[in-house]
Design an enzyme around this catalytic site. Sequence first.
Site, PDB file in Angstrom:
ATOM      1  N   GLU A  37     -19.262 -21.221 -54.492  1.00 31.42           N
ATOM      2  CA  GLU A  37     -18.645 -22.387 -53.858  1.00 31.42           C
ATOM      3  C   GLU A  37     -19.407 -23.626 -54.314  1.00 31.42           C
ATOM      4  O   GLU A  37     -20.621 -23.572 -54.514  1.00 31.42           O
ATOM      5  CB  GLU A  37     -18.704 -22.271 -52.333  1.00 31.42           C
ATOM      6  CG  GLU A  37     -18.269 -23.563 -51.635  1.00 31.42           C
ATOM      7  CD  GLU A  37     -17.948 -23.391 -50.156  1.00 31.42           C
ATOM      8  OE1 GLU A  37     -17.124 -22.506 -49.837  1.00 31.42           O
ATOM      9  OE2 GLU A  37     -18.512 -24.126 -49.337  1.00 31.42           O
ATOM     10  N   ASP A  82     -26.120 -20.440 -48.441  1.00 32.31           N
ATOM     11  CA  ASP A  82     -25.484 -21.728 -48.199  1.00 32.31           C
ATOM     12  C   ASP A  82     -26.381 -22.901 -48.625  1.00 32.31           C
ATOM     13  O   ASP A  82     -27.598 -22.849 -48.452  1.00 32.31           O
ATOM     14  CB  ASP A  82     -25.149 -21.821 -46.705  1.00 32.31           C
ATOM     15  CG  ASP A  82     -24.071 -22.844 -46.412  1.00 32.31           C
ATOM     16  OD1 ASP A  82     -23.476 -23.382 -47.367  1.00 32.31           O
ATOM     17  OD2 ASP A  82     -23.817 -23.091 -45.223  1.00 32.31           O
TER      18      ASP A  82
END
Length: 497
Positions: A276, A153
Amino acid sequence: MIERLEQLTGLRVYPRSVVEADGSTFFLARSSEGNKVLGILGDAAGFEGEQRGEVLLCPLALANAAALRDQLPWLRPQPLGLKKSAGCGDRLGLATPGHVRVVRQFSGIAPIFAQQSVRENARTGRTPQQVLDDATWGVFQEGWREPWGADADHLKTPADVDTFIAARYTFYTVDPGDHVDNEAHTAARGVLLEKVHALPWNMLEDTPQALDKRYLERTFDLGGGFELAFSEEILLRAAAKYGRATAHTVQMYRHLVSMMGDRPPSTSSGQSFELEVSVDETETPTSPHEHFFVASELKRLGVQWVSLAPRYIGRFEKGVDYIGDLAQFEAELVKHSSIARHLGPYKLSLHSGSDKFSIYPIIAKHAGDLVHLKTAGTSYLEALRAIASIDPSLFREILAFAHERYDEDKATYHVSADPAKVPAPDQLADSELAGVLDLFDGRQVLHVTFGSVLDRFGQQLKETLAQHEEVHYAVLETHFRKHLTPFMSPNESSGSV
Ligand SMILES: [Zn+2]
């Protein structure tokens, strides 16, 4: 079988963990002190442990986690493609069984059980490999066999990605937020012209003339009666604000692809990694025009991604509900969803996604299945809720310490709590302690101080939770059920365990 394994080992066996593969039986067991071990009955080549009678008892160590993933392929994270998904960050490394139990009740949601940002890794002192291994053991304990993902992330530099690749993460969240020019949000035309002139046109494989030609004097039909047209000013602003971020994302993507070697990029399940793109942590909101611009440019440059997190309008603070105008949020979300469908399809990702109860129905309504809900710190807060009931005095110490640390620790987070509104520990009866976790200010003060709290109380906190794991799993289940229910159509929520 379970009884036999318990007799052989003298340990309590986790019933859902027991599995046979290649004639050997693998299971997770726990001693009365709360220590967990991997048990193997049969051929245990490749594992390291101590023989107890017929069973090899193996510590939950790195090499054993890797060997077990080799034996049981569903313990390896996988890309989830465009399936509706939820990220369940786990800063303590103890929450996955609770996450599994709740996700199991919702057949339509694909989970990401390992998820940690570079910032969290620094604050918790855990490596990407440890985060992945903790999730692996949790998945094994609860017998989860469906696909699950591992999210690296908020990656900001090419150097950030390497340890995640080595640990075989499957989902890479590239955050080009440092390259978003927030000043362009309100800058005058002259300033915008200068900024656009100074963009890295080479890296963008583009020229100002070609840019104008692609966007000006035309209308983009996004379906459902929604059309987008760019004025010169809107285009200049979008390019000035997001041009460098686009170039950085392309660079990160190409680095990822090259590091993956023969593992190809993927926008659908069954392949090796997915991407992402997130600009959620920037100061100024991403307008629908800007979203369209970024996505179009990334596409032009060959980037493939499964989800994108704009910086939505309003405030997404940590651990608390959405702050802002719901009607305005809905009006913009309709447009963001159309763009994601038209240029992808890809999922809209909702970062700092926990506790945003007032907007879940809006997102579910307009984005449908094209949603990724990302949560991280909320599981830590629920662990503290468990602590409040298991060991009130430990909770009091943590709360007092969080009060001390808040002003310094909040620096890199979007929060607005007033610590003066959080009761001091000595003002509260034991039965009132957990109530701090239902207060806006209480949640934020406890949320952003996790790094300091883990430094000081981490060992004790983890041991206490391990000894009372069922209490921990139960609070997680209750909490996540509230998060996932709004995203399910009635027939998707199976309700069975
Ligand atoms: Zn984020």
